[in-house]
Structures are given as structure tokens and as C-alpha cells.
Design an enzyme around this catalytic site. Structure first.
Site: not given
Ligand code: NI
Length: 169
Positions: A55, A96, A137
Site C-alpha cells: 500500500q 486505505l 486484512h
Molecule cells: Ni487494506
């Protein structure tokens, strides 16, 4: 240092790195520690309860978490492995990297994690509820799996507009 932590930003779907299988971290160096510290900063700024290497554009097997948002509750998991237990529970999740998207995801309610910490030492922890869910997750992110892979037909309809906006951005 190959990576400049100050330059790291949260990347959004459909950035290809989010679909890569992340690679193990060979050694916990100052670079890895600096990246983890920056990821914690980005997680709090967002704000969110977890953030995985892909991410921030790094296909590294690393994630950070903070289930309470309290500064003393930051956690770093390097090269984690996860085992799950307990009955399946459904809960709304966001990500996010997927702003405006929420998906009801079914996951086991408890988990045990084994990982390496910032000092390069192995540790093990067990949790239920929110923390167990965060682990699952974030672990998914390390394998290139996103919550949109777990959408029901209803979720698919509810998130259609948000996903189109991201895909067209
Ligand atoms: Ni995530």
C-alpha cells in the site's frame, strides 16, 4: 538507503503493486525500520488501523497495525504467518487503498500471528475481534488480495460508483 521513507505515500487501487505477491524481507535493517516508522505515520494520518507494504508501493512482506489509534499501540509485523480459528463472522471493512469502498467480509474471528519485530526478533501473538481481523486484512495485502475480491453481488452494486471513479482516475 534505496527507499526514501519521506517520499512514501499510500497508493490507491488499481495501482499494480497492490496485486503483486510481496517478497519476504531478508534482514531487518535500518531501512526496514525507517519504512515501518513512515508506514505508522501514514496509517495515523489517514487515519486507519492497518497498512501493508504494497500500500506504500513496496512489495515487501511487512505490515503495521494499531487497533486503538493510541500512539503506544503501534505494532510492526515483518514476514508474518497467520493461522485462523473460531467461527466465521461478517464485518464491514474499508481499505486505505480503496477510498469510499466498504465490503462486508466474512473471516474467522480469531487468529495467531508469527512474525519478526523491528529488532529482528521473532514473536507470536494471538487475538480475536478487531485485531484478528486487521491481521487477516493486512495479510491479504501481502498476497495481492483486496476486499473487492470478496464482494457479494450487493456489495458490488453498492461500490460500483466508487470503483469506477478509482479505475478511471
Ligand atoms: Ni487494506
Amino acid at each position: 538507503m534505496v527507499v526514501d521513507p519521506a517520499k512514501l505515500r499510500i497508493v490507491l487501487y488499481p495501482e499494480p503493486v497492490l496485486r503483486q505477491v510481496a517478497q519476504p524481507i531478508a534482514e531487518v535493517t535500518d531501512e526496514v525500520r525507517a519504512v515501518a516508522a513512515r508506514m505508522i505515520e501514514l496509517m495515523h494520518q489517514a487515519p486507519g488501523v492497518g497498512l501493508a507494504g504494497p500500500q506504500v508501493g513496496l512489495p515487501w512482506r511487512l505490515f503495521v497495525a494499531n487497533p486503538t489509534g493510541e500512539p503506544g499501540d503501534d505494532r510492526v509485523y515483518i514476514n508474518p504467518t497467520l493461522t485462523t480459528a473460531g467461527s466465521n463472522t461478517a464485518r464491514e471493512e474499508g481499505c486505505l487503498s480503496l477510498p469510499e469502498v466498504t465490503v462486508e467480509v466474512i473471516r474467522p474471528e480469531a487468529a495467531t500471528i508469527r512474525a519478526t519485530n523491528r529488532d529482528g526478533e521473532p514473536f507470536e501473538d494471538s487475538a480475536g475481534d478487531l485485531l484478528a481481523r486487521i491481521w487477516q486484512h493486512e495479510y491479504d495485502h501481502l498476497d495481492g488480495v483486496l476486499i473487492i475480491d470478496k464482494m457479494s453481488p450487493i456489495d458490488r452494486m453498492a461500490n460500483k460508483r466508487a470503483l469506477r471513479a478509482l479505475e478511471g482516475a
